[in-house]
Design a protein around this motif. Structure first.
Motif, PDB file in Angstrom:
ATOM      1  N   CYS A   1      34.735  42.523 101.813  1.00  0.00           N
ATOM      2  CA  CYS A   1      35.439  41.329 102.308  1.00  0.00           C
ATOM      3  C   CYS A   1      34.718  40.052 101.886  1.00  0.00           C
ATOM      4  CB  CYS A   1      35.570  41.389 103.822  1.00  0.00           C
ATOM      5  SG  CYS A   1      36.691  42.702 104.409  1.00  0.00           S
ATOM      6  N   LEU A   2      33.371  40.095 101.841  1.00  0.00           N
ATOM      7  CA  LEU A   2      32.605  38.941 101.378  1.00  0.00           C
ATOM      8  C   LEU A   2      32.904  38.663  99.906  1.00  0.00           C
ATOM      9  CD1 LEU A   2      30.430  36.795 101.799  1.00  0.00           C
ATOM     10  CD2 LEU A   2      28.713  38.534 101.218  1.00  0.00           C
ATOM     11  N   LEU A   3      33.041  39.717  99.122  1.00  0.00           N
ATOM     12  CA  LEU A   3      33.370  39.562  97.705  1.00  0.00           C
ATOM     13  C   LEU A   3      34.745  38.919  97.534  1.00  0.00           C
ATOM     14  CD1 LEU A   3      32.877  40.092  94.681  1.00  0.00           C
ATOM     15  CD2 LEU A   3      33.792  42.404  95.032  1.00  0.00           C
ATOM     16  N   VAL A   4      35.725  39.400  98.291  1.00  0.00           N
ATOM     17  CA  VAL A   4      37.080  38.852  98.198  1.00  0.00           C
ATOM     18  C   VAL A   4      37.104  37.404  98.679  1.00  0.00           C
ATOM     19  CG1 VAL A   4      39.466  39.066  98.986  1.00  0.00           C
ATOM     20  CG2 VAL A   4      38.137  41.119  98.462  1.00  0.00           C
ATOM     21  N   SER A   5      36.418  37.129  99.787  1.00  0.00           N
ATOM     22  CA  SER A   5      36.378  35.766 100.319  1.00  0.00           C
ATOM     23  C   SER A   5      35.728  34.816  99.322  1.00  0.00           C
ATOM     24  CB  SER A   5      35.617  35.743 101.650  1.00  0.00           C
ATOM     25  OG  SER A   5      35.717  34.485 102.262  1.00  0.00           O
ATOM     26  N   SER A   6      34.679  35.273  98.645  1.00  0.00           N
ATOM     27  CA  SER A   6      34.026  34.456  97.616  1.00  0.00           C
ATOM     28  C   SER A   6      34.963  34.196  96.446  1.00  0.00           C
ATOM     29  CB  SER A   6      32.756  35.155  97.119  1.00  0.00           C
ATOM     30  OG  SER A   6      31.849  35.379  98.180  1.00  0.00           O
ATOM     31  N   THR A   7      35.744  35.214  96.079  1.00  0.00           N
ATOM     32  CA  THR A   7      36.715  35.060  94.998  1.00  0.00           C
ATOM     33  C   THR A   7      37.755  34.003  95.347  1.00  0.00           C
ATOM     34  OG1 THR A   7      36.456  37.405  94.431  1.00  0.00           O
ATOM     35  CG2 THR A   7      38.395  36.285  93.552  1.00  0.00           C
ATOM     36  N   LEU A   8      38.305  34.069  96.554  1.00  0.00           N
ATOM     37  CA  LEU A   8      39.307  33.098  96.983  1.00  0.00           C
ATOM     38  C   LEU A   8      38.718  31.690  97.044  1.00  0.00           C
ATOM     39  CD1 LEU A   8      41.018  35.151  99.844  1.00  0.00           C
ATOM     40  CD2 LEU A   8      41.899  34.736  97.546  1.00  0.00           C
ATOM     41  N   LEU A   9      37.473  31.585  97.516  1.00  0.00           N
ATOM     42  CA  LEU A   9      36.829  30.283  97.609  1.00  0.00           C
ATOM     43  C   LEU A   9      36.631  29.670  96.219  1.00  0.00           C
ATOM     44  CD1 LEU A   9      35.544  28.167  99.427  1.00  0.00           C
ATOM     45  CD2 LEU A   9      33.385  29.411  99.253  1.00  0.00           C
TER      46      LEU A   9
ATOM     47  N   PHE B   1      33.212  41.106 109.927  1.00  0.00           N
ATOM     48  CA  PHE B   1      33.416  42.375 110.633  1.00  0.00           C
ATOM     49  C   PHE B   1      34.772  42.409 111.338  1.00  0.00           C
ATOM     50  CE2 PHE B   1      28.906  41.800 110.098  1.00  0.00           C
ATOM     51  CZ  PHE B   1      28.450  43.068 109.758  1.00  0.00           C
ATOM     52  N   PHE B   2      35.585  41.358 111.149  1.00  0.00           N
ATOM     53  CA  PHE B   2      36.949  41.355 111.652  1.00  0.00           C
ATOM     54  C   PHE B   2      37.800  42.256 110.759  1.00  0.00           C
ATOM     55  CE2 PHE B   2      36.910  36.863 113.792  1.00  0.00           C
ATOM     56  CZ  PHE B   2      35.900  37.309 114.634  1.00  0.00           C
TER      57      PHE B   2
ATOM     58  N   PRO C   1      40.220  43.333 107.816  1.00  0.00           N
ATOM     59  CA  PRO C   1      40.153  42.775 106.457  1.00  0.00           C
ATOM     60  C   PRO C   1      41.018  41.551 106.191  1.00  0.00           C
ATOM     61  CG  PRO C   1      40.138  45.153 106.341  1.00  0.00           C
ATOM     62  CD  PRO C   1      40.354  44.799 107.787  1.00  0.00           C
ATOM     63  N   LEU C   2      42.236  41.491 106.746  1.00  0.00           N
ATOM     64  CA  LEU C   2      43.090  40.337 106.471  1.00  0.00           C
ATOM     65  C   LEU C   2      42.419  39.030 106.886  1.00  0.00           C
ATOM     66  CD1 LEU C   2      46.720  41.513 107.374  1.00  0.00           C
ATOM     67  CD2 LEU C   2      45.836  40.870 105.127  1.00  0.00           C
ATOM     68  N   SER C   3      41.674  39.068 107.975  1.00  0.00           N
ATOM     69  CA  SER C   3      40.938  37.882 108.420  1.00  0.00           C
ATOM     70  C   SER C   3      39.588  37.773 107.718  1.00  0.00           C
ATOM     71  CB  SER C   3      40.731  37.928 109.937  1.00  0.00           C
ATOM     72  OG  SER C   3      41.958  37.960 110.627  1.00  0.00           O
ATOM     73  N   ALA C   4      38.891  38.895 107.593  1.00  0.00           N
ATOM     74  CA  ALA C   4      37.545  38.900 107.025  1.00  0.00           C
ATOM     75  C   ALA C   4      37.511  38.392 105.590  1.00  0.00           C
ATOM     76  CB  ALA C   4      36.950  40.303 107.100  1.00  0.00           C
ATOM     77  N   THR C   5      38.575  38.638 104.843  1.00  0.00           N
ATOM     78  CA  THR C   5      38.596  38.236 103.438  1.00  0.00           C
ATOM     79  C   THR C   5      38.802  36.726 103.257  1.00  0.00           C
ATOM     80  OG1 THR C   5      40.937  38.896 103.407  1.00  0.00           O
ATOM     81  CG2 THR C   5      39.343  40.453 102.504  1.00  0.00           C
ATOM     82  N   LYS C   6      38.981  35.999 104.366  1.00  0.00           N
ATOM     83  CA  LYS C   6      39.073  34.527 104.286  1.00  0.00           C
ATOM     84  C   LYS C   6      37.922  33.877 105.060  1.00  0.00           C
ATOM     85  CE  LYS C   6      43.467  35.950 103.523  1.00  0.00           C
ATOM     86  NZ  LYS C   6      43.986  37.310 103.782  1.00  0.00           N
ATOM     87  N   SER C   7      36.849  34.611 105.290  1.00  0.00           N
ATOM     88  CA  SER C   7      35.801  34.173 106.218  1.00  0.00           C
ATOM     89  C   SER C   7      35.024  32.940 105.756  1.00  0.00           C
ATOM     90  CB  SER C   7      34.822  35.327 106.469  1.00  0.00           C
ATOM     91  OG  SER C   7      34.244  35.744 105.244  1.00  0.00           O
ATOM     92  N   LEU C   8      35.019  32.635 104.476  1.00  0.00           N
ATOM     93  CA  LEU C   8      34.223  31.512 103.978  1.00  0.00           C
ATOM     94  C   LEU C   8      35.002  30.204 103.884  1.00  0.00           C
ATOM     95  CD1 LEU C   8      32.244  33.227 101.055  1.00  0.00           C
ATOM     96  CD2 LEU C   8      31.473  32.808 103.400  1.00  0.00           C
ATOM     97  N   SER C   9      36.326  30.283 103.947  1.00  0.00           N
ATOM     98  CA  SER C   9      37.143  29.110 103.622  1.00  0.00           C
ATOM     99  C   SER C   9      37.039  28.002 104.657  1.00  0.00           C
ATOM    100  CB  SER C   9      38.605  29.537 103.440  1.00  0.00           C
ATOM    101  OG  SER C   9      38.737  30.402 102.336  1.00  0.00           O
TER     102      SER C   9
ATOM    103  N   GLY D   1      37.445  47.265 102.345  1.00  0.00           N
ATOM    104  CA  GLY D   1      37.555  47.087 103.795  1.00  0.00           C
ATOM    105  C   GLY D   1      36.229  46.888 104.492  1.00  0.00           C
ATOM    106  N   THR D   2      35.120  47.140 103.808  1.00  0.00           N
ATOM    107  CA  THR D   2      33.805  46.944 104.417  1.00  0.00           C
ATOM    108  C   THR D   2      33.438  45.453 104.406  1.00  0.00           C
ATOM    109  OG1 THR D   2      32.632  47.208 102.322  1.00  0.00           O
ATOM    110  CG2 THR D   2      33.093  49.213 103.600  1.00  0.00           C
ATOM    111  N   PRO D   3      32.471  45.035 105.235  1.00  0.00           N
ATOM    112  CA  PRO D   3      32.065  43.624 105.238  1.00  0.00           C
ATOM    113  C   PRO D   3      31.640  43.107 103.867  1.00  0.00           C
ATOM    114  CG  PRO D   3      31.222  44.714 107.188  1.00  0.00           C
ATOM    115  CD  PRO D   3      31.828  45.793 106.330  1.00  0.00           C
ATOM    116  N   LEU D   4      30.918  43.906 103.091  1.00  0.00           N
ATOM    117  CA  LEU D   4      30.484  43.457 101.765  1.00  0.00           C
ATOM    118  C   LEU D   4      31.683  43.261 100.831  1.00  0.00           C
ATOM    119  CD1 LEU D   4      27.222  45.521 101.099  1.00  0.00           C
ATOM    120  CD2 LEU D   4      27.442  43.060 101.481  1.00  0.00           C
TER     121      LEU D   4
END
Length: 303
Positions: A222-230, A155-156, A158-166, A217-220
């Motif tokens: 951002c979760l998709l992008v973060s999963s992709t980066l991971l 919920f931060f 997007p620039l931060s939220a998209t790295k939330s899993l790393s 830009g939504t949490p879902l």
């Protein structure tokens, strides 16, 4: 292999220096090209992956350090290495940016904002705080607390939220280092990296669908992008094992050692790139100032 029972060989120090150096060089290269109209926006993924790798390595490194030292001196070390240099650079670059006392105070006190060009440093400080709280007050449930922090991070901005899993993934890699080392020493390593990369490509393709872009830009999202980066991270981490010249390269390892300073310094000059001449000046000034800033920070830490 180290005699320390808590030590792990999956990411030795020379590897992490090389990985940070690779990530920093890629980030600077993408940012240098960003101001030009010819910049292909798909390369933003490369820059984002570099930041995600930094967070992964931070989570891994903190967890490895915690195994050996606990939380002793944690706040002092991280304040000296991250917080104070960030404050100093923030003040030094006031003349380079449009001045706003509200924005300055927000940045100074680590208020999450999409407008802050040093957003990564702020998010990293949040990760450090979450790590300290988790291990100080909930030692038996530290991973659960860090997982909750990752969920809140969605919920931060997007620039931060998209790295939330790393960061969480780095902590988990440290916790299961022995099992990962077993995989890396077996024939399963290639299959694991190939599977993760294939999944990353599929997730990235899925992200490009119009229906998914509609919720950008939504949490879902951002979760998709973060999963992709991971999922892209393993192929990046294995590069030093495949190409020994990466470990031997003095330039790459130096960039890794000075990665914090390079990140802060180069970010300040991005708005001023408008031609090849300014681009060359950008690289030159970034490297020189980062080296000076790095020496200053080292002296500060020793004191």
């Amino acid at each position: 292999m180290s005699n320390n029972p808590h030590a792990s060989t999956i990411l030795p120090r020379d590897y992490t220096d090389a990985l940070r150096g690779m990530a920093m060089i890629l980030i600077m290269a993408v940012h240098a090209w960003t101001p030009f109209s010819s910049f292909p926006r798909c390369l933003n993924l490369v820059s984002s992956l570099g930041v995600a790798v930094f967070l992964f390595l931070s989570g891994y490194g903190l967890s490895e350090s915690h195994k050996q030292k606990g939380l002793e001196g944690f706040v002092r070390r991280k304040s000296g290495r991250i917080v104070f240099p960030y404050w100093i650079w923030l003040l030094l670059t006031i003349p380079l940016r449009q001045f706003s006392i509200t924005e300055l105070l927000g940045n100074f006190f680590f208020v999450i904002s999409e407008d802050n060009y040093l957003y990564f440093i702020i998010y990293l400080v949040y990760c450090y705080i979450a790590f300290w709280v988790a291990h100080r007050f909930f030692p038996r449930h530290s991973i659960t607390v860090l997982a909750l922090f990752s969920a809140v991070s969605l919920f931060f901005p997007p620039l931060s939220a998209t790295k939330s899993l790393s960061f969480l993934a780095g902590c988990l890699a440290s916790r299961h280092a022995a099992r990962i080392e077993g995989i890396l020493r077996s024939d399963k390593a290639v299959r694991f990296v190939a599977s993760a990369t294939l999944l990353a490509i599929l997730l990235y393709t899925f992200k490009l669908l119009p229906s998914i872009q509609a919720v950008k830009g939504t949490p879902l999202f951002c979760l998709l992008v973060s999963s992709t980066l991971l999922c892209f991270t393993p192929v990046f981490l294995i590069i030093p094992r495949l190409f020994s010249f990466v470990l031997r390269s003095g330039m790459i390892r130096t960039a890794g050692v000075m990665s914090l300073e390079l990140y802060m310094v180069h970010s300040a000059f991005i708005p001023y790139i408008s031609s090849i001449t300014t681009l060359l000046l950008y690289y030159t000034l970034s490297v020189i100032l980062a080296a000076v800033f790095f020496r200053f920070n080292n002296k500060w830490m020793r004191k």
